[in-house]
Structure formats: structure tokens, C-alpha cells
Design an enzyme around this catalytic site. Sequence first.
Site, PDB file in Angstrom:
ATOM      1  N   TYR A 165       1.062  -1.251   0.026  1.00 31.25           N
ATOM      2  CA  TYR A 165       0.041   0.093  -0.046  1.00 31.25           C
ATOM      3  C   TYR A 165       1.121   1.304   0.134  1.00 31.25           C
ATOM      4  O   TYR A 165       0.604   2.354  -0.790  1.00 31.25           O
ATOM      5  CB  TYR A 165      -0.827  -0.015   1.224  1.00 31.25           C
ATOM      6  CG  TYR A 165      -1.760   1.057   1.446  1.00 31.25           C
ATOM      7  CD1 TYR A 165      -3.286   0.930   0.727  1.00 31.25           C
ATOM      8  CD2 TYR A 165      -1.686   2.053   2.354  1.00 31.25           C
ATOM      9  CE1 TYR A 165      -3.963   1.992   0.981  1.00 31.25           C
ATOM     10  CE2 TYR A 165      -2.404   2.923   2.475  1.00 31.25           C
ATOM     11  CZ  TYR A 165      -3.679   2.989   2.035  1.00 31.25           C
ATOM     12  OH  TYR A 165      -4.528   4.080   2.330  1.00 31.25           O
ATOM     13  N   LYS A 169       0.847   4.247  -2.617  1.00 27.84           N
ATOM     14  CA  LYS A 169       0.471   5.444  -2.476  1.00 27.84           C
ATOM     15  C   LYS A 169       1.777   6.468  -3.013  1.00 27.84           C
ATOM     16  O   LYS A 169       1.644   7.570  -2.977  1.00 27.84           O
ATOM     17  CB  LYS A 169       0.126   5.531  -1.016  1.00 27.84           C
ATOM     18  CG  LYS A 169      -1.121   4.914  -0.538  1.00 27.84           C
ATOM     19  CD  LYS A 169      -2.215   5.440  -1.352  1.00 27.84           C
ATOM     20  CE  LYS A 169      -3.682   4.898  -0.936  1.00 27.84           C
ATOM     21  NZ  LYS A 169      -4.802   5.552  -2.002  1.00 27.84           N
TER      22      LYS A 169
END
Length: 293
Positions: A165, A169
Site C-alpha cells: 500500500y 501511495k
Amino acid sequence: MGHLDGKVAIVTGAGGGLGRAHALLLAHEGAQVVVNDLGGDRDGTGGGTSMADGVVAEIIAAGGQAVAHYGSVSDNDAAAGMVAKAVDSFGRLDILINNAGILRDKSFKNMTDAEWDIVIDVHLRGTYLVTKHVWQHLLAQGQGGRIIMTSSTSGLIGNFGQTNYGAAKAGIAGFMRVLALEGMKNGITVNVLAPAALSRMTEDLMPESPEVAERLAPEKVSPAVVWLCTDSAAKVTGRQFCVSGNRVSLLSWQVNVIAEKNALEAPWGVSEIGDAISATIEQWPKLLKPMEV
Ligand code: NAI
């Protein structure tokens, strides 16, 4: 008069949480909204129409205008279909809020390739695909535009158990920083939002209390996002905003030169540069924790 009368927006992953709050406020401010949501579970499995339909119904009940779109952001045809839906339904397109997302948290030691790939696919590739189709439309329309990309302090700062993640991001933030430069001559602003809010995604990561629910309501994040979509924010681009509760922070960079000699001299020796760097370590800014921003 709303701040966004006459504008048309796409919000991805708008069937719940932050996306729903953004869509409701955009519509309240006069924008016509394409409410996209795959309608699956928190980990990206499954799908359905009820989440997007529910938010469309809420917007219409409040006197606004919205249509649903049920495709996945990581599907190229579905991403193209979102733009077609906006143009067919409302005649134009001005705003994209890239918000859809999933989690597959694991420590890096235990993370499978599949868990890495799906998170990169939904967040980074999904943001790329929808932005790609919106970008072409905004350029052809020739009236500027607004793009928000949802990153996270996990990617901008770091968070245990979220290498997949965090990589996605951080990639989104890098994508934004370059695209913002490319959009300048066309009046298209591109900014990053790193939110914190109590949602389906974070409900088991945050303490359960009415006070937390109130303080970290998704509705507290949306006003800054919606303002970035207005004509008043025309000069705000290439920025990273951390927004949680009623606090808006600008995450900016500071470059600290810690060792330098004339570039025409011979290269540093390894011990020599090591000593020069080591002598400054105590003065470096401390590593932040995500919730400190
Ligand atoms: P959420 O789980 O409530 O909402 C995400 C939505 O995206 C869901 O409605 C889901 O159905 C939809 N979705 C998932 N995969 C999709 C796909 N492939 N195509 C279309 N829709 C899809 O989560 P939340 O908290 O509202 O998150 C929104 C965004 O904010 C995400 O990008 C998340 O990573 C980011 N974020 C949230 C934080 C928080 O504190 N809630 C912190 C940092 C970032």
C-alpha cells in the site's frame, strides 16, 4: 449558488467512506457527479451495484444530480466508461477525485506476490487508468480541470505492515508531482490528498469511541477537497495535503545538504564521506509517525 455550479465530477470508490462524503459535498456545491464504486469488500473481492446506487439516491434525495458507475478503476474499459458516462449524462467533465482503494496488510516477510500485485493494481494502476482517460478529455475540452489523487501517510511517511500500500501511495504522489507540471499550461491542477478518517477501511485500526467517530468523520476531510476543485484554487497544484478532522497540513520538502565539496575535485573516499555524513546524523529531523502529521 454553489461553489461548483455547472461543473461535472467523477469520484471513484464513492459508494462509502471518504468517496461518499466527497460526492455528497460536490453535489451539494452544485456539481453533477458520476458515483463510481465496484461495490466489493474491503480487500477488493466481490462486487455489486448497491453501494454506488445508494449514494446516487442520497444525492438525488438532497436535490442534487448524480449517476452511478459500477466498474473497477483497474479495468481500462471501465475507466474509459466513466468518462463516457459523465459526458453522456452531463455533457462535460471538469473534476476527477481518484479515491477508490483496498487493503491487503501483511508484514513484508509474509506478503505474497498476489497481495502486492492487487494493491498496486487498484491504487496505482487504477489511478493511472482513470486519470489517463480524464486527461485526454480535459485537454480536448480545453477549459482546464481539477484532479485529486488520494495518497496516504503510509506512502508519504511510512506505516508498519503496508509495504504494498505504501509503495502504491508513494507512486501516486510521484505521478501527481510530474502530472501537475504537465498540466500547468492547460489550467489543469493536480494535487494529492493524504486523509485520515474513520471508514470501513480503518474501523478496526482506530480506537472505537463516539469521540473518535466524530473527530475523524469522513465529512471533515471533504471541504478541503471540494475547495481544491473550485475556480478559486486555480493556482494550487503539485501539492500534498494531509487532512484529518478539521486540520489541513501541507506536506512539503526540505533539502538538507549534509556533505559537499567542489564537484571538480576527486570523488570522496568511502571513509571520508562516511565520516562527513556520520558527523551530521544527530542533527537530522526525526522520522515521523503517520499520525504526527
Ligand atoms: P473505504 O473502504 O470506505 O472506501 C473505498 C471504496 O473504494 C469502497 O467503497 C470500495 O468499494 C471502492 N473500491 C475498491 N476497489 C475498487 C475498484 N477497483 N474500483 C472502484 N471502486 C473500488 O475506504 P476509505 O477510508 O473511504 O478510503 C478512501 C481512500 O482514502 C482510499 O484510497 C484509501 O486508501 C485512502 N486513505 C484512507 C485513509 C483513512 O484513514 N480512511 C487513510 C489514508 C488513505
